[in-house]
Design a protein around this motif. Structure first.
Motif, mmCIF file in Angstrom:
data_model
loop_
_atom_site.group_PDB
_atom_site.id
_atom_site.type_symbol
_atom_site.label_atom_id
_atom_site.label_comp_id
_atom_site.label_asym_id
_atom_site.label_seq_id
_atom_site.Cartn_x
_atom_site.Cartn_y
_atom_site.Cartn_z
ATOM 1 N N LYS A 71 12.217 18.479 -20.681
ATOM 2 C CA LYS A 71 12.609 17.079 -20.487
ATOM 3 C C LYS A 71 11.761 16.410 -19.403
ATOM 4 O O LYS A 71 11.321 15.271 -19.564
ATOM 5 N N ILE A 72 11.538 17.123 -18.303
ATOM 6 C CA ILE A 72 10.714 16.568 -17.225
ATOM 7 C C ILE A 72 9.288 16.343 -17.721
ATOM 8 O O ILE A 72 8.679 15.292 -17.464
ATOM 9 N N SER A 73 8.754 17.310 -18.446
ATOM 10 C CA SER A 73 7.386 17.195 -18.961
ATOM 11 C C SER A 73 7.249 16.048 -19.951
ATOM 12 O O SER A 73 6.266 15.299 -19.908
ATOM 13 N N VAL A 74 8.227 15.894 -20.831
ATOM 14 C CA VAL A 74 8.186 14.805 -21.808
ATOM 15 C C VAL A 74 8.230 13.455 -21.092
ATOM 16 O O VAL A 74 7.482 12.528 -21.428
ATOM 17 N N ALA A 75 9.089 13.335 -20.094
ATOM 18 C CA ALA A 75 9.167 12.081 -19.338
ATOM 19 C C ALA A 75 7.836 11.787 -18.647
ATOM 20 O O ALA A 75 7.376 10.643 -18.623
ATOM 21 N N TYR A 76 7.206 12.817 -18.101
ATOM 22 C CA TYR A 76 5.907 12.630 -17.448
ATOM 23 C C TYR A 76 4.857 12.218 -18.471
ATOM 24 O O TYR A 76 4.050 11.316 -18.219
ATOM 25 N N LEU A 77 4.868 12.866 -19.642
ATOM 26 C CA LEU A 77 3.866 12.568 -20.667
ATOM 27 C C LEU A 77 4.003 11.151 -21.214
ATOM 28 O O LEU A 77 3.004 10.537 -21.597
ATOM 29 N N ARG A 78 5.217 10.636 -21.240
ATOM 30 C CA ARG A 78 5.405 9.258 -21.716
ATOM 31 C C ARG A 78 4.761 8.256 -20.770
ATOM 32 O O ARG A 78 4.280 7.218 -21.190
ATOM 33 N N ALA A 79 4.759 8.568 -19.494
ATOM 34 C CA ALA A 79 4.214 7.642 -18.501
ATOM 35 C C ALA A 79 2.743 7.906 -18.186
ATOM 36 O O ALA A 79 2.048 7.020 -17.708
ATOM 37 N N VAL A 132 -1.923 12.720 -21.088
ATOM 38 C CA VAL A 132 -2.540 14.000 -20.731
ATOM 39 C C VAL A 132 -3.114 14.595 -22.005
ATOM 40 O O VAL A 132 -2.537 14.436 -23.082
ATOM 41 N N THR A 133 -4.230 15.290 -21.881
ATOM 42 C CA THR A 133 -4.816 15.916 -23.062
ATOM 43 C C THR A 133 -3.900 17.033 -23.557
ATOM 44 O O THR A 133 -3.168 17.660 -22.794
ATOM 45 N N ALA A 134 -3.976 17.287 -24.855
ATOM 46 C CA ALA A 134 -3.068 18.243 -25.497
ATOM 47 C C ALA A 134 -3.213 19.653 -24.932
ATOM 48 O O ALA A 134 -2.235 20.395 -24.853
ATOM 49 N N ASP A 135 -4.406 20.028 -24.515
ATOM 50 C CA ASP A 135 -4.597 21.392 -24.009
ATOM 51 C C ASP A 135 -3.907 21.626 -22.661
ATOM 52 O O ASP A 135 -3.688 22.764 -22.265
ATOM 53 N N LYS A 136 -3.524 20.569 -21.970
ATOM 54 C CA LYS A 136 -2.875 20.713 -20.662
ATOM 55 C C LYS A 136 -1.346 20.667 -20.738
ATOM 56 O O LYS A 136 -0.676 20.968 -19.765
ATOM 57 N N VAL A 137 -0.811 20.313 -21.901
ATOM 58 C CA VAL A 137 0.641 20.147 -22.037
ATOM 59 C C VAL A 137 1.364 21.477 -21.828
ATOM 60 O O VAL A 137 2.349 21.543 -21.086
ATOM 61 N N GLY A 138 0.893 22.539 -22.452
ATOM 62 C CA GLY A 138 1.544 23.849 -22.313
ATOM 63 C C GLY A 138 1.570 24.327 -20.875
ATOM 64 O O GLY A 138 2.587 24.828 -20.389
ATOM 65 N N ASN A 139 0.445 24.163 -20.187
ATOM 66 C CA ASN A 139 0.390 24.573 -18.784
ATOM 67 C C ASN A 139 1.338 23.739 -17.939
ATOM 68 O O ASN A 139 1.958 24.251 -17.005
ATOM 69 N N MET A 140 1.449 22.461 -18.265
ATOM 70 C CA MET A 140 2.323 21.590 -17.487
ATOM 71 C C MET A 140 3.784 22.008 -17.652
ATOM 72 O O MET A 140 4.525 22.077 -16.675
#
Length: 68
Positions: A14-22, A25-33
């Protein structure tokens, strides 16, 4: 314990999704985030240990004299 881990994973997503909406970020960094967010949350949720006592500096030696 498994429920706690599942709750932390859900919160990390949930935190990551909220961050990604604002913030794009490139797709390769989402998993690490998501993983980094989970690790940070689990560190905060770790049981507390006894605090380490602070070192007390040694007392000053010698006589104290009043200055005039």
């Amino acid at each position: 314990m498994a429920a706690d881990a599942a709750q932390l994973r859900e919160l990390a997503v949930k935190i990551s999704v909220a961050y990604l909406r604002a913030n794009p970020v490139t797709a390769d960094k989402v998993g690490n985030m998501v993983r980094d967010t989970y690790e940070a949350l689990s560190a905060c949720a770790a049981p507390r240990t006894e605090p380490v006592p602070l070192a007390v500096p040694p007392a000053r030696q010698g006589k104290r004299t009043a200055r005039a």
